[in-house]
Design a protein around this motif. Sequence first.
Motif, PDB file in Angstrom:
ATOM      1  N   PRO A 282     -19.216   5.415 -16.030  1.00  0.00           N
ATOM      2  CA  PRO A 282     -19.248   4.242 -15.134  1.00  0.00           C
ATOM      3  C   PRO A 282     -17.843   3.658 -15.011  1.00  0.00           C
ATOM      4  CG  PRO A 282     -20.959   4.104 -16.821  1.00  0.00           C
ATOM      5  CD  PRO A 282     -20.039   5.226 -17.232  1.00  0.00           C
ATOM      6  N   GLN A 283     -17.636   2.852 -13.968  1.00  0.00           N
ATOM      7  CA  GLN A 283     -16.309   2.258 -13.820  1.00  0.00           C
ATOM      8  C   GLN A 283     -15.958   1.475 -15.077  1.00  0.00           C
ATOM      9  OE1 GLN A 283     -17.515  -0.158 -10.287  1.00  0.00           O
ATOM     10  NE2 GLN A 283     -16.284  -1.751 -11.262  1.00  0.00           N
ATOM     11  N   VAL A 284     -14.664   1.466 -15.386  1.00  0.00           N
ATOM     12  CA  VAL A 284     -14.198   0.913 -16.654  1.00  0.00           C
ATOM     13  C   VAL A 284     -13.483  -0.413 -16.429  1.00  0.00           C
ATOM     14  CG1 VAL A 284     -14.045   3.160 -17.771  1.00  0.00           C
ATOM     15  CG2 VAL A 284     -12.079   2.291 -16.479  1.00  0.00           C
ATOM     16  N   ARG A 285     -13.247  -1.143 -17.526  1.00  0.00           N
ATOM     17  CA  ARG A 285     -12.566  -2.437 -17.421  1.00  0.00           C
ATOM     18  C   ARG A 285     -11.090  -2.273 -17.099  1.00  0.00           C
ATOM     19  NH1 ARG A 285     -12.550  -6.769 -21.592  1.00  0.00           N
ATOM     20  NH2 ARG A 285     -12.154  -5.133 -23.134  1.00  0.00           N
ATOM     21  N   ASN A 289      -9.805   3.367 -12.910  1.00  0.00           N
ATOM     22  CA  ASN A 289     -10.740   3.641 -11.824  1.00  0.00           C
ATOM     23  C   ASN A 289     -10.004   4.228 -10.617  1.00  0.00           C
ATOM     24  OD1 ASN A 289     -13.173   2.243 -13.072  1.00  0.00           O
ATOM     25  ND2 ASN A 289     -11.672   0.585 -13.060  1.00  0.00           N
ATOM     26  N   ALA A 290     -10.652   5.177  -9.961  1.00  0.00           N
ATOM     27  CA  ALA A 290     -10.047   5.856  -8.808  1.00  0.00           C
ATOM     28  C   ALA A 290     -10.929   5.672  -7.586  1.00  0.00           C
ATOM     29  CB  ALA A 290      -9.852   7.340  -9.098  1.00  0.00           C
ATOM     30  N   SER A 291     -10.352   5.183  -6.508  1.00  0.00           N
ATOM     31  CA  SER A 291     -11.102   4.977  -5.268  1.00  0.00           C
ATOM     32  C   SER A 291     -11.456   6.320  -4.636  1.00  0.00           C
ATOM     33  CB  SER A 291     -10.267   4.160  -4.288  1.00  0.00           C
ATOM     34  OG  SER A 291      -9.182   4.941  -3.797  1.00  0.00           O
ATOM     35  N   SER A 328     -19.014   4.217 -10.319  1.00  0.00           N
ATOM     36  CA  SER A 328     -18.504   5.066 -11.395  1.00  0.00           C
ATOM     37  C   SER A 328     -16.982   5.016 -11.437  1.00  0.00           C
ATOM     38  CB  SER A 328     -18.962   6.515 -11.197  1.00  0.00           C
ATOM     39  OG  SER A 328     -18.286   7.099 -10.097  1.00  0.00           O
ATOM     40  N   LEU A 329     -16.423   5.687 -12.425  1.00  0.00           N
ATOM     41  CA  LEU A 329     -14.975   5.815 -12.570  1.00  0.00           C
ATOM     42  C   LEU A 329     -14.320   6.354 -11.310  1.00  0.00           C
ATOM     43  CD1 LEU A 329     -12.536   5.927 -14.703  1.00  0.00           C
ATOM     44  CD2 LEU A 329     -13.176   8.345 -14.971  1.00  0.00           C
ATOM     45  N   VAL A 330     -15.040   7.199 -10.569  1.00  0.00           N
ATOM     46  CA  VAL A 330     -14.474   7.872  -9.405  1.00  0.00           C
ATOM     47  C   VAL A 330     -14.917   7.259  -8.082  1.00  0.00           C
ATOM     48  CG1 VAL A 330     -14.202  10.050 -10.638  1.00  0.00           C
ATOM     49  CG2 VAL A 330     -16.337   9.586  -9.436  1.00  0.00           C
ATOM     50  N   ASN A 331     -15.584   6.115  -8.147  1.00  0.00           N
ATOM     51  CA  ASN A 331     -15.999   5.396  -6.933  1.00  0.00           C
ATOM     52  C   ASN A 331     -16.359   3.966  -7.333  1.00  0.00           C
ATOM     53  OD1 ASN A 331     -16.848   4.590  -4.416  1.00  0.00           O
ATOM     54  ND2 ASN A 331     -18.592   5.979  -4.312  1.00  0.00           N
ATOM     55  N   ALA A 343      -3.896   9.239 -13.540  1.00  0.00           N
ATOM     56  CA  ALA A 343      -4.431  10.002 -14.668  1.00  0.00           C
ATOM     57  C   ALA A 343      -5.833  10.509 -14.375  1.00  0.00           C
ATOM     58  CB  ALA A 343      -4.432   9.138 -15.928  1.00  0.00           C
ATOM     59  N   THR A 344      -6.648   9.673 -13.752  1.00  0.00           N
ATOM     60  CA  THR A 344      -8.021  10.068 -13.438  1.00  0.00           C
ATOM     61  C   THR A 344      -8.040  11.187 -12.406  1.00  0.00           C
ATOM     62  OG1 THR A 344      -8.788   7.841 -13.952  1.00  0.00           O
ATOM     63  CG2 THR A 344     -10.234   9.212 -12.597  1.00  0.00           C
ATOM     64  N   VAL A 345      -7.234  11.049 -11.376  1.00  0.00           N
ATOM     65  CA  VAL A 345      -7.220  12.072 -10.325  1.00  0.00           C
ATOM     66  C   VAL A 345      -6.685  13.393 -10.874  1.00  0.00           C
ATOM     67  CG1 VAL A 345      -6.308  12.689  -8.061  1.00  0.00           C
ATOM     68  CG2 VAL A 345      -7.019  10.339  -8.519  1.00  0.00           C
TER      69      VAL A 345
END
Length: 543
Positions: A282-285, A289-291, A328-331, A343-345
């Motif tokens: 899930p999206q993080v604090r 996070n990556a759009s 989520s982390l990716v949306n 880093a996420t991408v």
Amino acid sequence: MTRVSDLAPDEAIALRMEPLRLALQGTADRMQAGMMRAAVSSIAREGGDCAAALFLPDGRLLAQARSLPLLLGSLIPAVAGVLARFPLSAMSEGDAYLLNDPWSGGTHLPDLALVHPVFQDGEVIALAAANLHHQDVGGMAAGSIPPDATEVYQEGLRLPPVRWRSAEGVRPDIDAILAANSRTPDNLRGDLEAQWAALTQGARELSQIARHTGPRFSEVCDALIAQTERMTRAALLAVPDGEWIWRDQLDGDGVDSAPVAIVVTLRKQGDALEIDFEGSAPQVRGPLNASPAAMLSAALFFMRTLAPEAPNNAGCLVPLTLKLPPGSLVNPKLPAAVNARTATVKLACNAILGAWSRAASGTGVAPHAGVATVLVLSGTRMDGVCWMFTEIIASGAGASTDAPGRAGVSTDVGNARNTPVEVIEAEAPLRVECYEICRGSGGSGAQRGGDGVRRVYRLLEGQGWIAYRGERHVGRARGARGGEPGANSVARILRVDGAIELLPARARIAWSAGDRLIIETAGGGGWGPASADATKPHVGNYP
């Protein structure tokens, strides 16, 4: 002599396709080169953290420069965001539209996308677009990439699509807002003008290309996109159907130290591919996070690798279904912090490559290190003058079936260049005391992974701040097909009194004159089981 006008319609289009492809690619590359020459900030001028591309009026990618995939892919949603707010009928000659909002097609706030309509005979025939990482757009930390941010409002000025410029020039109200929110307003204005110069150059060239191509310009463009689609689908057909999963994790989110999961599933059926990130955290604090615009960059890079000889346009995306779970982390949902999305991408791209390496074809590449260390150093000289610069430090590439990984290169969605030591020392009171390959940091295997690099900076005067965004301090780039993982990244400060402070993957910390910052980036994964000899450092992977 047979004239184009004497040919049947399909023959006439086919005859124009290759000259148009070459012309479009040349224009996009010249836009990129011109933007870098004109840029004020070293991150764009030297590092190449910018991108240029051309689009059809409906928002389909027509051609893109051979530059930075991390920004190239995100230009597609940026153009879509502009068209959603400013339809073609509302555009005029001389207009340019600006945005950075991650929920309107942007990625993170320092990346300002500029879009310019190309007119011919009173109609929009194309759009020229450019993205550039600006030195500072406000926020809680110099450089606008605070590694400890917990919401986007802490990261700087957020712009939905706005009209930045008209035929009369830059709009004074927008310019005033931008300048008031930047610690380096002159750099911001100068870099925006570099983007504008690239777009006007692209518009001039594209208008000439369209006139030379003739009244069937749009049809030939459609044919080029269809050609890329056919070639991409043919590449997919050559791989057996299947489903492959790859799991990875990030070293905390900058606020919490718990690992953050990235999971990707590739489902290939016939000539179509689904990339599904269901199961990711899930999206993080923190700002990892990556759009969706950022994540499209990873998908576009991978799809372009399937048929690299195809025209460089939107056709490669037609066979793709990209699934990014909301929240989520990716949306992520507003107001998620997003400044460390690189880093996420990169790890998402690595996960795609890792999953693809499990395909029955037996070809592919081991995961790269997954590190593009983004470093912002700032401070005040003894005379009170403030200074700041941003740079990107590369790591090691993953090995492949038939070659070792390269050392110290910007991989996958990265393509940034090294910032020369001379530039760093001219812009800041710093001495770069070491810049070398971290030998042996690549994973062993039948083909060794590429090694990371080491940079050592000494602050010469005054006080300063370090904003450090790294990766792989805990996790490692796994090998593929029996290869070994690469070594971890390490970052530390050696204080002038001899004390040593280890930095986590994301940190913001003060330092003083005489202190040294030491950064060692991770190595890439190896490919295939290693023989006894292959476990030794392999000098062949050093450029």
